[in-house]
Design a protein around this motif. Structure first.
Motif, PDB file in Angstrom:
ATOM      1  N   GLY A 256     -73.762  10.897   6.735  1.00  0.00           N
ATOM      2  CA  GLY A 256     -74.633  12.058   6.609  1.00  0.00           C
ATOM      3  C   GLY A 256     -74.955  12.374   5.167  1.00  0.00           C
TER       4      GLY A 256
ATOM      5  N   ALA B 208     -70.885  13.654   9.039  1.00  0.00           N
ATOM      6  CA  ALA B 208     -71.570  13.358  10.302  1.00  0.00           C
ATOM      7  C   ALA B 208     -70.581  13.411  11.460  1.00  0.00           C
TER       8      ALA B 208
ATOM      9  N   CYS C 170     -77.886  16.710  10.009  1.00  0.00           N
ATOM     10  CA  CYS C 170     -77.935  15.671   8.961  1.00  0.00           C
ATOM     11  C   CYS C 170     -79.370  15.282   8.633  1.00  0.00           C
TER      12      CYS C 170
END
Length: 171
Positions: free
Chosen positions: A59, A101, A125
Motif C-alpha cells: 500500500g 495493506a 490504498c
C-alpha cells in the motif's frame, strides 16, 4: 464350497469372476482418477509458483494498487474452477498483501473473495496520483517547450505531485 474333488461349482466360479471384474473396474477408475489428479497437482504447483512471483503489495511501496490489481486479476483469469480460484485468492491474501495493506483487509470475513479484498483495498490504498490526473497534466503541457520530456518524467515519478504550479512556472 468346494466339491469332493476339490473344484468349485460353476455358479461360484462365475460369481468370483464377476467380483474380480468389478474390482478391476474400480481399480481402473481409481487409476484414471489419480492420473487426472496428477495433472491437477501440477497445475496447482504452477499456480502457486506464479503466486509466489507476484510482488508484495504494502500500500506504500513501489507497487501501485493498479498494477497489483492488474497482476492478480490476470493470474486469477487463468484459473479454472471456483474452488481453486478461491484457494489461490486466499494464498494471495496471506502471502502477497502485507504492511498497511494487510492492516486494511485483515478483518474481512472472506479472505478467499477477491472482489471483497479489492473493494476494501480500493477504499484505503489509493495512489497519490491517479492515471487520469497524470494524463490531464500531460495534456495541459505546452508542446513547444524543450522541457516537456523532463516534466513528464517528473510527473511519472511523482516528484511534482505536491506542487503542480511548479510545472507551469517551468514552461
Amino acid at each position: 464350497m468346494a466339491h469332493e474333488n476339490g473344484q468349485m461349482p460353476q455358479a461360484d466360479l462365475l460369481e468370483q469372476l464377476a467380483i474380480r471384474e468389478r474390482q478391476l473396474e474400480q481399480l481402473q477408475q481409481a487409476y484414471v482418477q489419480l492420473q487426472g489428479g496428477g495433472n491437477n497437482a501440477s497445475q496447482q504447483e504452477r499456480l502457486f509458483k506464479n503466486i509466489n512471483r507476484l510482488t508484495t503489495f504494502t500500500g506504500t511501496g513501489e507497487v501501485s494498487i493498479n498494477s497489483f490489481f492488474s497482476s492478480v486479476e490476470y493470474l486469477l483469469q487463468t484459473i479454472e474452477g471456483p474452488q481453486l480460484k478461491r484457494e489461490a485468492t486466499r494464498t494471495i491474501f496471506y502471502r502477497t498483501i502485507q504492511g498497511q495493506a494487510k492492516d486494511t483487509v485483515i478483518n474481512i470475513p472472506e479472505p478467499d473473495n477477491w472482489d471483497l479484498i479489492k473493494a476494501t483495498l480500493k477504499q484505503r490504498c489509493r495512489p497519490d496520483t491517479e492515471p487520469h490526473q497524470i494524463y490531464k497534466r500531460i495534456c495541459e503541457l505546452k508542446v513547444n517547450s524543450d522541457k516537456v520530456e523532463t516534466i513528464i518524467i517528473r510527473i511519472i515519478n511523482k516528484q511534482d505531485h505536491n506542487n503542480p504550479g511548479k510545472i507551469d512556472q517551468e514552461m
